[in-house]
Design a protein around this motif. Structure first.
Motif, PDB file in Angstrom:
ATOM      1  N   ASP A 218       0.808  -1.223   0.000  1.00 29.75           N
ATOM      2  CA  ASP A 218       0.000   0.000   0.000  1.00 29.75           C
ATOM      3  C   ASP A 218       0.838   1.269   0.000  1.00 29.75           C
ATOM      4  O   ASP A 218       0.298   2.359  -0.217  1.00 29.75           O
ATOM      5  N   ASN A 219       2.127   1.167   0.266  1.00 29.90           N
ATOM      6  CA  ASN A 219       2.990   2.347   0.237  1.00 29.90           C
ATOM      7  C   ASN A 219       3.458   2.691  -1.168  1.00 29.90           C
ATOM      8  O   ASN A 219       4.242   3.621  -1.338  1.00 29.90           O
ATOM      9  N   LEU A 220       3.003   1.949  -2.178  1.00 33.53           N
ATOM     10  CA  LEU A 220       3.253   2.308  -3.566  1.00 33.53           C
ATOM     11  C   LEU A 220       2.070   3.129  -4.064  1.00 33.53           C
ATOM     12  O   LEU A 220       0.959   2.619  -4.227  1.00 33.53           O
ATOM     13  N   LEU A 221       2.304   4.425  -4.309  1.00 38.98           N
ATOM     14  CA  LEU A 221       1.241   5.306  -4.785  1.00 38.98           C
ATOM     15  C   LEU A 221       0.931   5.079  -6.253  1.00 38.98           C
ATOM     16  O   LEU A 221      -0.226   5.174  -6.681  1.00 38.98           O
ATOM     17  N   GLY A 222       1.970   4.836  -7.051  1.00 38.12           N
ATOM     18  CA  GLY A 222       1.737   4.670  -8.477  1.00 38.12           C
ATOM     19  C   GLY A 222       3.028   4.428  -9.222  1.00 38.12           C
ATOM     20  O   GLY A 222       4.130   4.595  -8.688  1.00 38.12           O
ATOM     21  N   LEU A 223       2.881   4.025 -10.489  1.00 34.00           N
ATOM     22  CA  LEU A 223       4.015   3.749 -11.369  1.00 34.00           C
ATOM     23  C   LEU A 223       3.943   4.692 -12.562  1.00 34.00           C
ATOM     24  O   LEU A 223       2.991   4.630 -13.357  1.00 34.00           O
ATOM     25  N   GLN A 224       4.912   5.565 -12.666  1.00 37.03           N
ATOM     26  CA  GLN A 224       4.941   6.522 -13.766  1.00 37.03           C
ATOM     27  C   GLN A 224       5.394   5.798 -15.036  1.00 37.03           C
ATOM     28  O   GLN A 224       6.380   5.058 -15.033  1.00 37.03           O
ATOM     29  N   LEU A 225       4.681   6.043 -16.121  1.00 37.90           N
ATOM     30  CA  LEU A 225       5.023   5.423 -17.394  1.00 37.90           C
ATOM     31  C   LEU A 225       5.273   6.523 -18.420  1.00 37.90           C
ATOM     32  O   LEU A 225       4.350   7.084 -19.000  1.00 37.90           O
ATOM     33  N   GLY A 226       6.537   6.843 -18.575  1.00 41.60           N
ATOM     34  CA  GLY A 226       6.928   7.929 -19.463  1.00 41.60           C
ATOM     35  C   GLY A 226       7.267   9.166 -18.671  1.00 41.60           C
ATOM     36  O   GLY A 226       6.432   9.699 -17.940  1.00 41.60           O
ATOM     37  N   ASN A 227       8.515   9.633 -18.783  1.00 43.42           N
ATOM     38  CA  ASN A 227       8.947  10.853 -18.109  1.00 43.42           C
ATOM     39  C   ASN A 227       9.295  11.896 -19.163  1.00 43.42           C
ATOM     40  O   ASN A 227      10.261  11.743 -19.911  1.00 43.42           O
ATOM     41  N   GLU A 228       8.456  12.918 -19.264  1.00 44.21           N
ATOM     42  CA  GLU A 228       8.617  13.976 -20.262  1.00 44.21           C
ATOM     43  C   GLU A 228       8.744  13.394 -21.675  1.00 44.21           C
ATOM     44  O   GLU A 228       9.728  13.616 -22.387  1.00 44.21           O
ATOM     45  N   PRO A 229       7.745  12.631 -22.131  1.00 43.51           N
ATOM     46  CA  PRO A 229       7.838  12.029 -23.466  1.00 43.51           C
ATOM     47  C   PRO A 229       7.899  13.050 -24.592  1.00 43.51           C
ATOM     48  O   PRO A 229       8.384  12.730 -25.685  1.00 43.51           O
ATOM     49  N   ASP A 230       7.444  14.263 -24.328  1.00 46.12           N
ATOM     50  CA  ASP A 230       7.541  15.285 -25.371  1.00 46.12           C
ATOM     51  C   ASP A 230       8.982  15.732 -25.616  1.00 46.12           C
ATOM     52  O   ASP A 230       9.257  16.417 -26.607  1.00 46.12           O
ATOM     53  N   LEU A 231       9.896  15.348 -24.731  1.00 43.22           N
ATOM     54  CA  LEU A 231      11.311  15.686 -24.927  1.00 43.22           C
ATOM     55  C   LEU A 231      12.118  14.499 -25.461  1.00 43.22           C
ATOM     56  O   LEU A 231      13.321  14.625 -25.681  1.00 43.22           O
ATOM     57  N   TYR A 232      11.487  13.353 -25.661  1.00 43.62           N
ATOM     58  CA  TYR A 232      12.212  12.173 -26.131  1.00 43.62           C
ATOM     59  C   TYR A 232      12.934  12.443 -27.456  1.00 43.62           C
ATOM     60  O   TYR A 232      14.103  12.083 -27.636  1.00 43.62           O
ATOM     61  N   ALA A 233      12.243  13.033 -28.385  1.00 42.70           N
ATOM     62  CA  ALA A 233      12.855  13.278 -29.698  1.00 42.70           C
ATOM     63  C   ALA A 233      14.012  14.266 -29.588  1.00 42.70           C
ATOM     64  O   ALA A 233      15.086  14.044 -30.152  1.00 42.70           O
ATOM     65  N   GLY A 234      13.789  15.342 -28.838  1.00 43.93           N
ATOM     66  CA  GLY A 234      14.847  16.339 -28.683  1.00 43.93           C
ATOM     67  C   GLY A 234      16.079  15.810 -27.988  1.00 43.93           C
ATOM     68  O   GLY A 234      17.198  16.279 -28.234  1.00 43.93           O
TER      69      GLY A 234
END
Length: 669
Positions: A218-234
């Motif tokens: 229960d101490n896991l709030l969530g799993l982020q999937l993708g960190n700043e995907p709009d900067l992946y190409a750059g």
């Protein structure tokens, strides 16, 4: 540092334990009351950006100056107030710790947690209920879970990614990192966000999700999937044509893989899209049909944002142009407009999140990307900015916001451990944004019912904003800002608070007195001389995570005949006005659990000398014989070793979830 023993099978109780005295290597003694004495003062360390000594010049008093007296008319019941925020059902401010520095901030491993970190988190948790922390950032997308690493290491950094302008290292880590987070949660109410790597969706690495769900529960709030995907190409991590529909498709690939992984039983806690609002806006992602397509697996919707960047200075010769001058940007952070402008592009998305029934989270933010600005990000001005920005996000229906924590190359850190080679004789540096986080917890309270409104106070003057906070539908607190620096005192102002105001059908609601806590410093440019209700974390490289000094809250008598309470706000400063005893007690814990050091490292060759003694000494002299000795372990002579003095009283060692920890309850003085 806290030594934790894992896998113990019994509890050892030594009768009569009350406290323990710990002797540090430089002669400092911590006694059972928490007082610290020392025989020497260590020199300040200023080589890294986090410990810079740049102090800027506070902006002059605005012309024309804001009025020094104005009235705030309030209603006792929130039912009569138009424009209140959503009801906030948990702590608002938390932290985003860059994955690559988690072993510098939380602990070395699952058996060695850092005491200052635990103390800082305990202060917030006792006011907010728990502390939300995300471990991730740019480094999460390339992190790889392995069974073990050489020499018992739990995290290793690969060579920097040359295609990434921020030179973020690739990481290899073991499950012990997750156990370390779990052990911290066993001691302090901390709940975690982690990230599933997304640098290669043809070769998915779901191990972090498998271990996190099994270990953190229960101490896991969530799993982020993708960190700043709009900067992946750059950043060279995707093709130049990579766009929102490409992210939509890759997100689905990972979702399908999670659905087929029996070791990931919880499948509705993903956090996305976490765009940086750079090349993309959140709306470009929403327009792909992202929310309805993935509603069943989304726990929260998220964005990330920095209002400015210092990348040209952090990475000279890169694509960022000429460095910005900190003095030139300082004033941008010293008025109410800043937070309003940052939040404005997200108002539509926060409404969309409400319609979808999802929390809207600012997953990563701070004063400026690429480490912040020296003299700005580590000034008292940033503490006021952080509070105003946070309250503006809460008013605009964000559910949480996480302040980013990096390494010693960053000036914006809410807290920074000493450099490794300084850790035997220096403590932590607690930055101004830690005060923002602590004060925010008291401002919103922990009833999970707080709602707030921007009051547009003082005819909307940008230097004197104010907010009202309602709890359980009734007025509980008022927050007052003064961004101006004026040592003369002429720019302090008086806010006259009137509740109900005697209007037709509205009863007068002012109490006979109110309590006011102040966050103050001599100037917005001040770095360390900061106090909250009379207490401070102290100076640079000098904090163990506890508040120091005498607690001081002011009582203001009200005029119930005139239905007014006059509250003064210094220049600069922040005043939190508690309108009820319940609100005050809720935000003022009677005691604080703090954690004691139970291990002493590097017990040889730790001699230290006050630099001022060397500067004024004549070498050998005073008629005393000059004795040669050795600093090598086991050699004859007067070896300079640190003395570890065994406590004369017994030590209580308790077993908690397989973790041995000793802690004390320090009463507020």
């Amino acid at each position: 540092m806290l030594a934790l023993g894992i896998g113990l099978t019994c509890c050892l109780l030594l009768q009569g334990a009350q406290a323990v005295t710990v002797y540090f290597q430089n002669g400092a003694v911590v006694n059972p009351t928490g007082a610290v004495t020392s025989t020497a003062v260590a020199a300040q360390y200023t080589n890294d950006a986090a410990f810079n000594n740049l102090v800027l010049t506070a902006p002059p008093v605005p012309s024309p100056a804001p009025p020094q007296q104005f009235t705030i008319q309030l209603q006792q019941s929130g039912q009569n107030v138009q424009g209140l925020s959503i009801q906030h059902t948990g702590p608002f401010f938390g932290f985003s710790i860059e994955f690559s520095v988690v072993t510098q901030t939380v602990g070395r491993n699952s058996t060695f947690l850092f005491v200052p970190f635990l103390n800082l988190m305990a202060l917030i948790a006792e006011r907010a209920g728990y502390v939300p922390i995300r471990v991730g950032g740019n480094s999460q997308d390339t992190a790889t879970l392995v069974d073990s690493l050489p020499d018992g290491a739990v995290l290793a950094k690969d060579k920097a990614d040359s295609s990434n302008p921020t030179q973020t290292p690739e990481l290899i880590f073991t499950p012990d990192i997750i156990y370390m987070l779990s052990n911290a949660s066993a001691l302090v109410p901390i709940r975690w966000y982690l990230g599933i790597p997304m640098n290669d969706t043809t070769d998915l690495r779901l191990g972090i999700a498998e271990v996190a769900e099994a270990v953190l529960g229960d101490n896991l709030l969530g799993l982020q999937l993708g960190n700043e995907p709009d900067l992946y190409a750059g950043h060279g991590h995707r093709a130049p044509t990579y766009g929102p529909f490409d992210y939509f498709g890759e997100f689905g690939v990972v979702v399908n893989a999670i659905g087929n992984d029996s070791n990931i039983p919880i499948r509705n806690n993903l956090v996305a899209p976490s765009v940086a609002t750079g090349p993309w806006t959140p709306e470009l992602v929403w327009n792909t049909g992202f929310i309805p397509a993935y509603s069943n697996v989304l726990g929260s919707l998220s964005v990330e944002h920095y209002p400015d960047d210092n990348c040209a200075a952090a990475f000279p010769g890169g694509p960022f142009g000429a460095p910005k001058v900190p003095q030139d940007v300082f004033s941008n952070y010293l008025n109410h407009t800043s937070g309003v402008q940052i939040v404005a592009p997200y108002l539509n998305s926060s409404n969309i999140a409400q319609q979808a029934g999802k929390p809207f989270v600012m997953m990563e933010t701070n004063t400026a990307s690429c480490g912040g600005f020296p003299g700005v990000s580590d000034s008292f001005g940033s503490a006021l900015w952080g509070l105003d920005y946070g309250l503006q996000m809460a008013y605009s229906n964000f559910s949480q916001a996480l302040l980013h924590v990096g390494g010693t190359d960053d000036t914006y850190n809410p807290f920074t451990p000493p450099p490794t080679n300084q850790s035997e004789f220096h403590q932590w540096s607690v930055g101004p944004l830690s005060y923002s986080t602590l004060v925010m917890a008291e401002t919103l309270g922990n009833t999970n019912t707080s709602q707030l409104i921007d009051l547009n106070a003082n005819s909307g003057n940008i230097y004197t904003p104010a907010y009202a906070i309602y709890e359980k539908g009734s007025l509980a607190r008022v927050a007052l800002f003064n961004y101006i620096t004026d040592p003369s005192g002429a720019s302090s102002y008086t806010a006259t608070i009137s509740i109900g105001g005697g209007q037709t059908g509205q009863p007068n609601g002012n109490p006979s007195q109110v309590t006011v806590k102040y966050l103050v410093a001599p100037s917005v440019a001040e770095k360390t001389n900061i106090t909250w209700a009379g207490q401070t974390f102290g100076g640079q490289l000098a904090s163990d995570g506890r508040l120091l000094g005498t607690y001081d809250a002011q009582t203001v008598q009200c005029d119930q005949t005139q239905n007014t309470c006059n509250v003064q706000v210094p220049a600069p400063g922040y005043a939190l006005v508690f309108l009820t005893n319940d609100a005050l007690e809720e935000s003022t814990p009677a005691s604080t659990a703090t954690f004691s050091t139970t291990i002493l490292t590097k017990t040889i060759n730790t001699a230290t000398v006050d630099p001022t003694v060397i500067a004024t000494s004549n070498g050998q002299g005073g008629g005393r014989p000059f004795l040669l000795g050795s600093t090598s372990k086991g050699s004859d002579g007067s070896a300079a070793t640190a003395a570890v003095v065994a406590p004369t009283t017994a030590v209580l060692i308790s077993l908690l979830a397989g973790v041995v920890v000793m802690f004390e309850v320090m009463r507020r003085t």
